[in-house]
Design a protein around this motif. Structure first.
Motif, PDB file in Angstrom:
ATOM      1  N   TYR A  89       0.848  -1.195   0.000  1.00 22.16           N
ATOM      2  CA  TYR A  89       0.000   0.000   0.000  1.00 22.16           C
ATOM      3  C   TYR A  89       0.881   1.243   0.000  1.00 22.16           C
ATOM      4  O   TYR A  89       1.988   1.251   0.566  1.00 22.16           O
ATOM      5  CB  TYR A  89      -0.888   0.055   1.246  1.00 22.16           C
ATOM      6  N   VAL A  90       0.372   2.302  -0.611  1.00 22.53           N
ATOM      7  CA  VAL A  90       0.931   3.642  -0.439  1.00 22.53           C
ATOM      8  C   VAL A  90      -0.037   4.393   0.471  1.00 22.53           C
ATOM      9  O   VAL A  90      -1.250   4.381   0.247  1.00 22.53           O
ATOM     10  CB  VAL A  90       1.083   4.369  -1.795  1.00 22.53           C
ATOM     11  N   TYR A  91       0.501   5.002   1.496  1.00 20.35           N
ATOM     12  CA  TYR A  91      -0.320   5.651   2.521  1.00 20.35           C
ATOM     13  C   TYR A  91       0.141   7.086   2.699  1.00 20.35           C
ATOM     14  O   TYR A  91       1.343   7.345   2.854  1.00 20.35           O
ATOM     15  CB  TYR A  91      -0.192   4.869   3.829  1.00 20.35           C
ATOM     16  N   GLU A  92      -0.804   8.016   2.664  1.00 18.97           N
ATOM     17  CA  GLU A  92      -0.485   9.435   2.835  1.00 18.97           C
ATOM     18  C   GLU A  92      -1.294  10.019   3.991  1.00 18.97           C
ATOM     19  O   GLU A  92      -2.492   9.775   4.114  1.00 18.97           O
ATOM     20  CB  GLU A  92      -0.797  10.207   1.556  1.00 18.97           C
ATOM     21  N   ILE A 103       5.191   3.632   2.360  1.00 18.36           N
ATOM     22  CA  ILE A 103       4.798   2.342   1.811  1.00 18.36           C
ATOM     23  C   ILE A 103       4.565   1.371   2.959  1.00 18.36           C
ATOM     24  O   ILE A 103       5.413   1.234   3.853  1.00 18.36           O
ATOM     25  CB  ILE A 103       5.912   1.790   0.889  1.00 18.36           C
ATOM     26  N   ILE A 104       3.420   0.713   2.951  1.00 21.19           N
ATOM     27  CA  ILE A 104       3.120  -0.309   3.956  1.00 21.19           C
ATOM     28  C   ILE A 104       3.514  -1.660   3.383  1.00 21.19           C
ATOM     29  O   ILE A 104       3.061  -2.051   2.301  1.00 21.19           O
ATOM     30  CB  ILE A 104       1.629  -0.302   4.326  1.00 21.19           C
ATOM     31  N   ILE A 147       9.770   2.817   9.758  1.00 18.64           N
ATOM     32  CA  ILE A 147      11.134   2.560   9.301  1.00 18.64           C
ATOM     33  C   ILE A 147      11.490   3.553   8.200  1.00 18.64           C
ATOM     34  O   ILE A 147      10.687   3.808   7.290  1.00 18.64           O
ATOM     35  CB  ILE A 147      11.272   1.114   8.783  1.00 18.64           C
ATOM     36  N   THR A 148      12.695   4.120   8.272  1.00 16.88           N
ATOM     37  CA  THR A 148      13.125   5.070   7.255  1.00 16.88           C
ATOM     38  C   THR A 148      14.062   4.407   6.249  1.00 16.88           C
ATOM     39  O   THR A 148      14.809   3.485   6.585  1.00 16.88           O
ATOM     40  CB  THR A 148      13.837   6.280   7.871  1.00 16.88           C
ATOM     41  N   PHE A 236       5.811   0.607   8.162  1.00 13.96           N
ATOM     42  CA  PHE A 236       5.488   1.770   7.343  1.00 13.96           C
ATOM     43  C   PHE A 236       6.820   2.387   6.950  1.00 13.96           C
ATOM     44  O   PHE A 236       7.527   2.948   7.779  1.00 13.96           O
ATOM     45  CB  PHE A 236       4.613   2.743   8.129  1.00 13.96           C
ATOM     46  N   LEU A 237       7.180   2.238   5.678  1.00 11.38           N
ATOM     47  CA  LEU A 237       8.476   2.672   5.169  1.00 11.38           C
ATOM     48  C   LEU A 237       8.364   4.089   4.624  1.00 11.38           C
ATOM     49  O   LEU A 237       7.522   4.372   3.762  1.00 11.38           O
ATOM     50  CB  LEU A 237       8.952   1.725   4.070  1.00 11.38           C
ATOM     51  N   ILE A 238       9.218   4.979   5.109  1.00  6.88           N
ATOM     52  CA  ILE A 238       9.110   6.386   4.753  1.00  6.88           C
ATOM     53  C   ILE A 238      10.506   6.973   4.555  1.00  6.88           C
ATOM     54  O   ILE A 238      11.474   6.545   5.204  1.00  6.88           O
ATOM     55  CB  ILE A 238       8.322   7.146   5.848  1.00  6.88           C
TER      56      ILE A 238
END
Length: 408
Positions: A89-92, A103-104, A147-148, A236-238
């Motif tokens: 998923y893309v989450y905003e 990104i989840i 997580i970055t 959740f990757l950012i």
């Protein structure tokens, strides 16, 4: 090399999304919690806090079993639905001041064990074991690890392209945040994303050290069962530049027997102390500290920043560690930052008038305001296997509970 996977998530039915998701349970006051539970039958709070009127009277084991049963009820009633195939998923999240996009995905327990996924915070064993037991009993998790990853033109371009498509959710919360979710289910996108992350040597945990440690402990406990879902945990990757890092400010109940005058004199060994009287002063740079004492604000400028840098002590250049080394421990007698009841913490996201108000009410005597750390400090510590002092950072974004569920 970082391994990420899509997964068959469970998520709210589209017509109920705004009613189901909630903030972290601990963010609600008792009155708010009671209101949501009494008037919103779809709130995920019913799942994570079953039989709330008697929650203080039941054991953890019974409470976790209650969570599992209520979650099954939500699924059987069609409040939750399950994806037919594994997806990303893309989450905003749009707040008043910032937009977060990430990104989840599932991240690897093995990567966590091999330090491909790096940590910068210590964990409390009892909390890790408690959440491990929660995961074991409920068989699901809805709180991803934040997580970055390194900033990337390729990922940013890909995200912009994906956000042009129709989202599966777009809703606004009572806190005036807008949440939008896109499903990534084409094989070409899934393959491209996995291949891209395979070329990233390290990922860094920004928030969720206890959750990741619990996932590892559960894997080690139950891996003999052969459940492949145990090999990963939801994240959740950012991008590194997209996280917002606030400080945690400190409030102390007493001066450890010192008079105000003696306390200010002791501070002068390490700081240039400048009275600011009623000016709501807060630090503007590293090695600066704000203080509120006896109705007045003070600016504290650390006298030895060059010495700390010259000694190349990475941990000792952190403002939170400097405050501990110079004031909290030697002068105020606080040794255990996690468990000493004389110290409490206020997120820097809150106004410093909150600190003033709490101290003026009389239960606390002095407060300290810190300058927030940045992502480079966090990464440097993690790369050297060093641990930040407790409550050094308050990091956003914060994920909505009940938005995406990873079943174990």
């Amino acid at each position: 090399m970082s391994k990420i996977i899509p997964f068959k998530a469970v998520r709210p039915a589209s017509d109920k999304i705004g009613l189901v998701t909630c903030r972290n349970y601990d963010d609600y006051s008792p009155a708010e919690l009671a209101a949501w539970l009494n008037f919103n039958p779809y709130s995920f709070l019913h799942v994570i806090n079953p039989a709330y009127a008697h929650s203080q009277k039941i054991s953890w084991d019974k409470r976790f079993k209650g969570v599992a049963l209520k979650y099954k009820d939500f699924k059987s009633e069609g409040i939750f639905i399950q994806e037919e195939k594994a997806v990303f998923y893309v989450y905003e999240i749009q707040t008043k001041s910032q937009t977060f996009t990430g990104i989840i995905a599932g991240t690897s327990v093995e990567d966590y064990q091999k330090d491909v996924i790096k940590k910068h915070e210590d964990t409390l064993q009892y909390r890790v074991e408690l959440f491990k037991d929660y995961l074991h009993q409920t068989q699901f998790n809805t709180e991803p690890v934040l997580i970055t990853y390194p900033d990337s033109v390729e990922i940013n371009t890909w995200l912009l392209l994906k956000k042009q498509s129709e989202p599966i959710y777009a809703f606004t919360t009572t806190t005036k945040e807008k949440h939008t979710l896109w499903k990534i289910d084409t094989q070409s996108d899934i393959d491209w994303l996995q291949e891209y992350f395979e070329n990233i040597p390290n990922l860094y945990i920004a928030d969720g050290h206890h959750r990741s440690a619990s996932a590892e402990m559960l894997y080690e406990q139950d891996k003999k069962l052969g459940n492949p879902n145990l090999e990963y945990f939801m994240s959740f990757l950012i991008a590194e530049s997209n996280v917002k890092i606030y400080e945690f400010n400190r409030i102390i109940r007493d001066l450890n027997g010192h008079s105000k005058a003696n306390f200010l004199t002791l501070l002068e060994e390490y700081f240039i102390v400048k009275p600011k009287e009623q000016e709501l002063w807060k630090p503007e740079n590293k090695f600066e500290f704000g203080m509120y004492l006896d109705g007045n604000f003070y600016a504290l400028f650390y006298k030895h920043p060059l010495q700390e840098k010259a000694e190349n002590s990475i941990l000792n250049t952190l403002d939170a560690q400097i405050l501990y080394n110079t004031v909290l421990h030697p002068i105020l007698g606080i040794e255990d930052l996690r468990n000493d009841e004389r110290i409490e913490y206020i997120p820097g996201k809150q106004s410093i008038t909150t600190i003033k108000q709490v101290i003026d009410e009389g239960d606390f005597e002095v407060g300290f305001m810190l300058y927030p750390s940045d992502i480079s400090e966090i990464k440097t510590l993690a790369d050297h296997n060093l641990i930040m002092p407790p409550k050094s950072t308050y990091i956003e974004p914060k994920f909505r509970s009940g938005l995406i569920v990873y079943e174990i």
